[in-house]
Design a protein around this motif. Structure first.
Motif, mmCIF file in Angstrom:
data_model
loop_
_atom_site.group_PDB
_atom_site.id
_atom_site.type_symbol
_atom_site.label_atom_id
_atom_site.label_comp_id
_atom_site.label_asym_id
_atom_site.label_seq_id
_atom_site.Cartn_x
_atom_site.Cartn_y
_atom_site.Cartn_z
ATOM 1 N N GLY A 1 0.834 -1.198 0.000
ATOM 2 C CA GLY A 1 0.000 0.000 0.000
ATOM 3 C C GLY A 1 0.865 1.243 0.000
ATOM 4 O O GLY A 1 1.970 1.251 -0.566
ATOM 5 N N TYR A 2 0.400 2.282 0.674
ATOM 6 C CA TYR A 2 1.107 3.563 0.706
ATOM 7 C C TYR A 2 1.350 3.949 2.164
ATOM 8 O O TYR A 2 0.404 3.997 2.965
ATOM 9 C CB TYR A 2 0.267 4.646 0.025
ATOM 10 N N TRP A 3 2.612 4.221 2.467
ATOM 11 C CA TRP A 3 2.931 4.642 3.832
ATOM 12 C C TRP A 3 2.202 5.940 4.160
ATOM 13 O O TRP A 3 2.147 6.871 3.346
ATOM 14 C CB TRP A 3 4.429 4.867 4.008
ATOM 15 N N ILE A 4 1.658 6.039 5.364
ATOM 16 C CA ILE A 4 1.097 7.281 5.887
ATOM 17 C C ILE A 4 1.888 7.661 7.139
ATOM 18 O O ILE A 4 2.642 6.847 7.678
ATOM 19 C CB ILE A 4 -0.409 7.142 6.200
ATOM 20 N N GLY A 5 1.722 8.876 7.605
ATOM 21 C CA GLY A 5 2.568 9.378 8.706
ATOM 22 C C GLY A 5 2.104 8.953 10.080
ATOM 23 O O GLY A 5 2.007 9.782 10.998
ATOM 24 N N LEU A 6 1.853 7.661 10.252
ATOM 25 C CA LEU A 6 1.326 7.141 11.510
ATOM 26 C C LEU A 6 2.189 5.982 11.997
ATOM 27 O O LEU A 6 2.483 5.060 11.233
ATOM 28 C CB LEU A 6 -0.119 6.667 11.300
ATOM 29 N N ARG A 7 2.627 6.042 13.275
ATOM 30 C CA ARG A 7 3.391 4.926 13.851
ATOM 31 C C ARG A 7 3.090 4.840 15.342
ATOM 32 O O ARG A 7 2.623 5.793 15.970
ATOM 33 C CB ARG A 7 4.894 5.060 13.587
ATOM 34 N N ARG A 8 3.382 3.662 15.887
ATOM 35 C CA ARG A 8 3.076 3.420 17.305
ATOM 36 C C ARG A 8 4.254 3.842 18.166
ATOM 37 O O ARG A 8 5.385 3.425 17.963
ATOM 38 C CB ARG A 8 2.753 1.943 17.534
ATOM 39 N N ILE A 9 3.962 4.682 19.175
ATOM 40 C CA ILE A 9 4.969 5.142 20.130
ATOM 41 C C ILE A 9 4.401 4.916 21.529
ATOM 42 O O ILE A 9 3.335 5.453 21.871
ATOM 43 C CB ILE A 9 5.307 6.637 19.923
#
Length: 233
Positions: free
Chosen positions: A166-174
């Motif tokens: 897919g397409y990377w979006i600006g969301l990650r788990r912290i």
């Protein structure tokens, strides 16, 4: 005596005729002078008419140039007002040739943002590499704030390679929280695989609108989407 009188009259007539001839010559000369003056006046009139037309044309050109200049001044004023909104305005991105645009070249505007959708067949990038690419363009990976923006993004991406890409979006788990690159916490949760333990997110085409985010590992290579605030004039 009669003969002498006639001769005298004849002489007087000759003198009068000569006088008339002289007056006629003078009149002819005056007429020539007058005609010359008329010709000069006509020439002056033609010259003045030509000069009038020339100045009228110049005046029209100056009016057009002034209108263009006023438009340019207005555009510059609008550009300045729009640029003030930025803390560090990316002039090289929005104004590469000295003319500012709402969005950089090859970017798509939606409301107050511009989006760059990386659609190359290869090479794809990891989440970190994608974010670095966006930052080189003075932007970040896309932050999806609402359903409307989600709908726009979803309509612009395409299926490629397989269902896992897919397409990377600006969301990650912290720290067990899903955080966007602008440091805001996600409130939408449009997950396709909510049970996954991976720490980064992509958006996929082949899924429902509100279940199209997939958790993925950073090293997995995908296409991506960058976002930057539009230059609103």
């Amino acid at each position: 005596m009669e003969t002498n009188k006639q001769k005298q009259n004849l002489n007087e007539l000759d003198e009068k005729n000569e006088q008339l001839n002289l007056e006629n010559i003078l009149l002819q000369n005056k007429t020539k002078d007058l005609m010359m003056n008329v010709t000069k006046l006509e020439d002056q009139t033609k010259r003045l008419t030509a000069e009038k037309k020339f100045f009228e044309i110049q005046n029209k050109e100056m009016t057009v140039n002034m209108t263009i200049l006023q438009k340019q001044i207005k555009q510059l004023r609008n550009n300045s007002e729009a640029i003030i909104k930025y803390t560090n305005f990316p002039g090289d991105v929005f104004c590469p040739e000295g003319v500012c645009q709402t969005c950089p070249k090859d970017w798509i505007q939606f409301k107050e943002s511009c989006y760059f959708i990386y659609n190359l067949n290869s090479p794809w990038k990891s989440w970190n590499e994608s974010q670095q690419f966006c930052q080189m363009k003075k932007s970040d990976l896309v932050v999806i704030n609402n359903r409307e923006e989600q709908t726009f993004i979803k309509s612009r991406i395409e299926y490629y390679h397989d269902i896992h890409h897919g397409y990377w979006i600006g969301l990650r788990r912290i720290n067990n929280n899903w955080i966007w690159v602008d440091e805001s916490q996600d409130t939408l949760g449009y997950w396709k695989n909510p049970g996954s333990s991976e720490k980064f997110a992509i958006i996929v085409h082949d899924a429902n609108l509100t279940h199209s985010w997939a958790k993925n590992r950073n090293g997995f290579e995908n296409r991506f989407i960058c976002e930057i605030k539009a230059l609103i004039f």
